[in-house]
Design an enzyme around this catalytic site. Structure first.
Site, PDB file in Angstrom:
ATOM      1  N   HIS A   1      -9.163  19.355 -17.505  1.00 12.44           N
ATOM      2  CA  HIS A   1      -9.336  18.860 -16.134  1.00 12.44           C
ATOM      3  C   HIS A   1      -8.004  18.214 -15.716  1.00 12.44           C
ATOM      4  CE1 HIS A   1     -11.061  17.132 -12.561  1.00 12.44           C
ATOM      5  NE2 HIS A   1     -10.658  15.930 -12.935  1.00 12.44           N
TER       6      HIS A   1
ATOM      7  N   MET B   1     -17.358   3.853  -7.742  1.00 15.60           N
ATOM      8  CA  MET B   1     -17.580   4.704  -6.562  1.00 15.60           C
ATOM      9  C   MET B   1     -18.456   5.923  -6.867  1.00 15.60           C
ATOM     10  SD  MET B   1     -16.046   3.335  -4.022  1.00 15.60           S
ATOM     11  CE  MET B   1     -16.092   4.707  -2.892  1.00 15.60           C
TER      12      MET B   1
ATOM     13  N   ASP C   1     -14.233  21.087 -10.511  1.00 19.29           N
ATOM     14  CA  ASP C   1     -13.207  22.120 -10.359  1.00 19.29           C
ATOM     15  C   ASP C   1     -13.857  23.473 -10.059  1.00 19.29           C
ATOM     16  OD1 ASP C   1     -11.070  20.248 -11.206  1.00 19.29           O
ATOM     17  OD2 ASP C   1     -12.152  20.323 -13.101  1.00 19.29           O
TER      18      ASP C   1
HETATM   19  N1  LIG Z   1     -13.774  14.638 -14.232  1.00 21.21           N
HETATM   20  C1  LIG Z   1     -13.732  14.643 -12.923  1.00 21.21           C
HETATM   21  O1  LIG Z   1     -13.948  15.677 -12.286  1.00 21.21           O
HETATM   22  C2  LIG Z   1     -13.407  13.398 -12.168  1.00 21.21           C
HETATM   23  C3  LIG Z   1     -13.159  12.235 -12.839  1.00 21.21           C
HETATM   24  N2  LIG Z   1     -12.873  11.082 -12.138  1.00 21.21           N
HETATM   25  C4  LIG Z   1     -12.640   9.893 -12.936  1.00 21.21           C
HETATM   26  O2  LIG Z   1     -13.837   9.099 -12.951  1.00 21.21           O
HETATM   27  C5  LIG Z   1     -13.500   7.755 -13.241  1.00 21.21           C
HETATM   28  C6  LIG Z   1     -14.237   6.799 -12.315  1.00 21.21           C
HETATM   29  O3  LIG Z   1     -13.953   7.056 -10.974  1.00 21.21           O
HETATM   30  P1  LIG Z   1     -14.550   6.117  -9.815  1.00 21.21           P
HETATM   31  O4  LIG Z   1     -15.987   5.875 -10.003  1.00 21.21           O
HETATM   32  O5  LIG Z   1     -14.078   6.677  -8.522  1.00 21.21           O
HETATM   33  O6  LIG Z   1     -13.724   4.814 -10.106  1.00 21.21           O
HETATM   34  P2  LIG Z   1     -13.997   3.286  -9.717  1.00 21.21           P
HETATM   35  O7  LIG Z   1     -12.672   2.636  -9.798  1.00 21.21           O
HETATM   36  O8  LIG Z   1     -14.802   3.170  -8.495  1.00 21.21           O
HETATM   37  O9  LIG Z   1     -14.932   2.820 -10.925  1.00 21.21           O
HETATM   38  C7  LIG Z   1     -14.454   2.906 -12.213  1.00 21.21           C
HETATM   39  C8  LIG Z   1     -15.184   1.923 -13.087  1.00 21.21           C
HETATM   40  O10 LIG Z   1     -14.530   1.992 -14.330  1.00 21.21           O
HETATM   41  C9  LIG Z   1     -14.706   0.764 -14.956  1.00 21.21           C
HETATM   42  N3  LIG Z   1     -13.600   0.391 -15.847  1.00 21.21           N
HETATM   43  C10 LIG Z   1     -13.693   0.513 -17.175  1.00 21.21           C
HETATM   44  N4  LIG Z   1     -12.601   0.050 -17.765  1.00 21.21           N
HETATM   45  C11 LIG Z   1     -11.768  -0.371 -16.812  1.00 21.21           C
HETATM   46  C12 LIG Z   1     -10.491  -0.961 -16.838  1.00 21.21           C
HETATM   47  N5  LIG Z   1      -9.839  -1.171 -17.993  1.00 21.21           N
HETATM   48  N6  LIG Z   1      -9.932  -1.282 -15.660  1.00 21.21           N
HETATM   49  C13 LIG Z   1     -10.592  -1.046 -14.510  1.00 21.21           C
HETATM   50  N7  LIG Z   1     -11.812  -0.483 -14.435  1.00 21.21           N
HETATM   51  C14 LIG Z   1     -12.408  -0.152 -15.584  1.00 21.21           C
HETATM   52  C15 LIG Z   1     -14.943  -0.260 -13.870  1.00 21.21           C
HETATM   53  O11 LIG Z   1     -16.212  -0.768 -14.120  1.00 21.21           O
HETATM   54  P3  LIG Z   1     -16.519  -1.967 -15.073  1.00 21.21           P
HETATM   55  O12 LIG Z   1     -15.714  -3.139 -14.623  1.00 21.21           O
HETATM   56  O13 LIG Z   1     -17.960  -2.111 -14.878  1.00 21.21           O
HETATM   57  O14 LIG Z   1     -16.180  -1.515 -16.466  1.00 21.21           O
HETATM   58  C16 LIG Z   1     -15.052   0.515 -12.573  1.00 21.21           C
HETATM   59  O15 LIG Z   1     -16.188   0.176 -11.833  1.00 21.21           O
HETATM   60  C17 LIG Z   1     -11.967   7.690 -13.150  1.00 21.21           C
HETATM   61  O16 LIG Z   1     -11.452   7.778 -14.469  1.00 21.21           O
HETATM   62  C18 LIG Z   1     -11.598   8.957 -12.389  1.00 21.21           C
HETATM   63  O17 LIG Z   1     -10.301   9.382 -12.681  1.00 21.21           O
HETATM   64  C19 LIG Z   1     -12.870  11.053 -10.777  1.00 21.21           C
HETATM   65  C20 LIG Z   1     -13.107  12.196 -10.068  1.00 21.21           C
HETATM   66  C21 LIG Z   1     -13.349  13.467 -10.700  1.00 21.21           C
HETATM   67  O1  LIG Z   2      -7.818  11.718 -10.995  1.00 17.35           O
HETATM   68  C1  LIG Z   2      -8.865  11.411 -10.390  1.00 17.35           C
HETATM   69  O2  LIG Z   2      -9.409  10.319 -10.456  1.00 17.35           O
HETATM   70  C2  LIG Z   2      -9.487  12.436  -9.511  1.00 17.35           C
HETATM   71  C3  LIG Z   2      -9.921  13.653 -10.204  1.00 17.35           C
HETATM   72  O3  LIG Z   2     -10.015  13.763 -11.416  1.00 17.35           O
HETATM   73  C4  LIG Z   2     -10.267  14.776  -9.345  1.00 17.35           C
HETATM   74  O4  LIG Z   2     -10.379  14.598  -8.138  1.00 17.35           O
HETATM   75  O5  LIG Z   2     -10.442  15.874  -9.869  1.00 17.35           O
END
Ligand SMILES: NC(=O)C1=CN([C@@H]2O[C@H](COP(=O)(O)OP(=O)(O)OC[C@H]3O[C@@H](n4cnc5c(N)ncnc54)[C@H](OP(=O)(O)O)[C@@H]3O)[C@@H](O)[C@H]2O)C=CC1
Ligand SMILES: O=C([O-])CC(=O)C(=O)O
Length: 442
Positions: free
Chosen positions: A281, A109, A253
């Site tokens: 975070h 996403m 954040d």
């Molecule tokens: N630091 C921050 O501020 C934030 C961090 N996040 C984090 O970012 C990450 C991604 O979020 P988002 O793009 O919404 O997530 P999605 O679920 O849309 O995409 C995550 C991708 O991670 C991959 N992936 C890798 N390993 C695994 C596994 N073991 N099981 C399932 N999927 C896996 C998948 O791709 P593939 O199959 O190609 O490997 C998937 O497309 C999450 O960890 C979320 O918590 C989210 C928001 C804020």
């Molecule tokens: O836990 C998540 O995937 C979402 C996240 O980090 C945030 O919104 O800051």
């Protein structure tokens, strides 16, 4: 499938750097089920001509055979198969040298928003051509093709190459930036220690791959949660890359904190500056209202409701991700992508005089007494060269000190849980009874 030779459209020739022949290619790392799709090598095109392999189904990956061997680095389809040899140098010579950017979790996403911002020039500038190296997995390879098709259809002049793969040792080859988003989301009932282990293994592997094949000065931004500890694991597995080059994304954040302060003060959010997020975070993060400013004036002088600052404001930032999941049914993706853009732009453009930004960085040598060997969000400044320095003279009062210590303790506990992945011995996981790790979890 057939080979076709087409006249190059005039429009195309205006944006291609022709100082040397340029090949735009979407190189697809072949999983076994694609290996039967073989084509003869691409033609060399004469000037102002495009030679391209045209597939009946433009989505189908195309492999090129050379001397009877499959060259997996030459697969392409659609527009990224075109070979150009054009004489438009005068139009493009002010462009910078192409940079390679890797993005993991590229079918997810956040990436779905981010990739189009990168390709548009909104991050590295309108004179910076880029190559995108997209890392996925067997489960997402089809979706990655879909992403590549959408990138094709967007006609981005700055996007010179799209490379898709599932092997980090191939995808990270020579990359100057790596944005690591892919991580397993924490499911209901999953122990935090399990998530640290599962995702930690992903980041240990990717750290090793970066160490081996990326540009030695690659800058790495870890987004996948738990991002601070994932960044730590990644850097510990990449000893040849300076630890300083690794970041954990806490810019979302910071942006959330600026928004809440602006709302309370009744000003537009561009009036809020000097916003630090300290720590992890997670819900232990510390949004620093002591040093933040509104219109250049300390926040506490503008917002005199100090109880709100200490409680309402702080909690609203810490728990914003969780609240958003309740509303949306999924975690922040668009605003996270925007914050990734902001985080990178803060490193590639000079920080405005007197201001700073927050990013999770390695604590060695920090002036705030935070334990070394962690990835901790702190105030930083940049000259715009991709590097940064810590801001050294930020005031820390008792309120901040106590809360920063709590976030530090949490990161130390996370670090103990992943000792087996950082080369620091046997893991011992005691994360305590209060679940603070991911703000977004449900
Ligand atoms: N630091 C921050 O501020 C934030 C961090 N996040 C984090 O970012 C990450 C991604 O979020 P988002 O793009 O919404 O997530 P999605 O679920 O849309 O995409 C995550 C991708 O991670 C991959 N992936 C890798 N390993 C695994 C596994 N073991 N099981 C399932 N999927 C896996 C998948 O791709 P593939 O199959 O190609 O490997 C998937 O497309 C999450 O960890 C979320 O918590 C989210 C928001 C804020
Ligand atoms: O836990 C998540 O995937 C979402 C996240 O980090 C945030 O919104 O800051």
């Amino acid at each position: 499938m057939a080979m076709a030779e087409l006249s190059a459209p005039q429009k195309t020739s205006t944006f291609l750097n022709s100082s040397s022949r340029l090949r735009l290619s979407s190189k697809l790392h072949l999983s076994n089920h694609f290996r039967h799709l073989l084509l003869p090598p691409l033609n060399t095109a004469p000037n102002s001509k495009i030679s391209c392999s045209v597939s009946q189904n433009s989505q189908a990956p195309v492999a090129v055979q050379e001397n009877g061997l499959v060259k997996t680095k030459k697969e392409c389809y659609g527009v990224f198969c075109l070979t150009y040899d054009l004489k438009a140098e005068e139009q493009t010579k002010s462009w910078k040298k192409l940079i390679n950017i890797a993005v993991s979790g590229a079918a997810g996403m956040i990436s779905n928003h981010l990739l189009f911002k990168l390709a548009s020039g909104a991050v590295f500038g309108p004179d910076q051509p880029i190559a995108l190296k997209l890392l996925g997995s067997e489960r997402s390879i089809q979706a990655l093709e879909g992403v590549a098709m959408e990138l094709e259809d967007s006609l981005f002049p700055l996007l010179r190459e799209v490379d898709i793969g599932t092997d980090p040792y191939e995808v990270f080859q020579d990359v100057e930036w790596a944005i690591l988003i892919g991580a397993k989301p924490r499911g209901p009932g999953m122990e935090r220690a399990d998530l640290l282990d599962i995702n930690g293994q992903i980041f240990a592997e990717q750290g090793k791959a970066l160490n081996k094949v990326a540009s030695p000065d690659v800058k790495v931004l870890v987004v996948g949660n738990p991002c601070n500890t994932n960044a730590l694991i990644c850097l510990k597995n990449a000893p040849n890359i300076p630890a300083k080059n690794f970041h954990a994304l806490t810019r979302l954040d910071e942006n959330r904190a600026k928004c809440q302060l602006a709302l309370k003060a009744g000003v537009f959010y561009d009036k809020v500056s000097n916003m630090t997020i300290w720590g992890n975070h997670s819900t232990t993060q510390v949004p620093d209202f002591l040093n933040a400013r509104i219109n250049g004036v300390p926040v506490k002088e503008v917002i005199t409701d100090h109880k709100w600052l200490e409680e309402g404001f702080t909690e609203s930032v810490q728990k914003r991700g969780g609240l958003l999941i309740q509303k949306w049914g999924r975690s922040s993706a668009a605003s996270t992508a925007v914050s990734i853009v902001d985080a990178i732009k803060s490193l590639v453009t000079p920080t405005p005089e007197g201001d700073w930004f927050s990013t999770g960085v390695y604590t060695d040598g920090n002036p705030y007494g935070i334990e070394e060997g962690l990835v901790f969000s702190m105030p930083c400044r940049s000259k715009g060269d991709g590097d940064y320095e810590l801001v050294k003279d930020v005031e820390i009062d008792d309120y901040l000190r106590k809360r920063i210590a709590k976030s530090e303790a949490e990161l130390l506990a996370e670090k103990r849980c992943v000792a087996h992945l950082t080369g620091e011995g046997i893991a011992y996981c005691d994360l305590g009874p209060v679940d603070t790790m991911l703000p977004g979890e449900v």
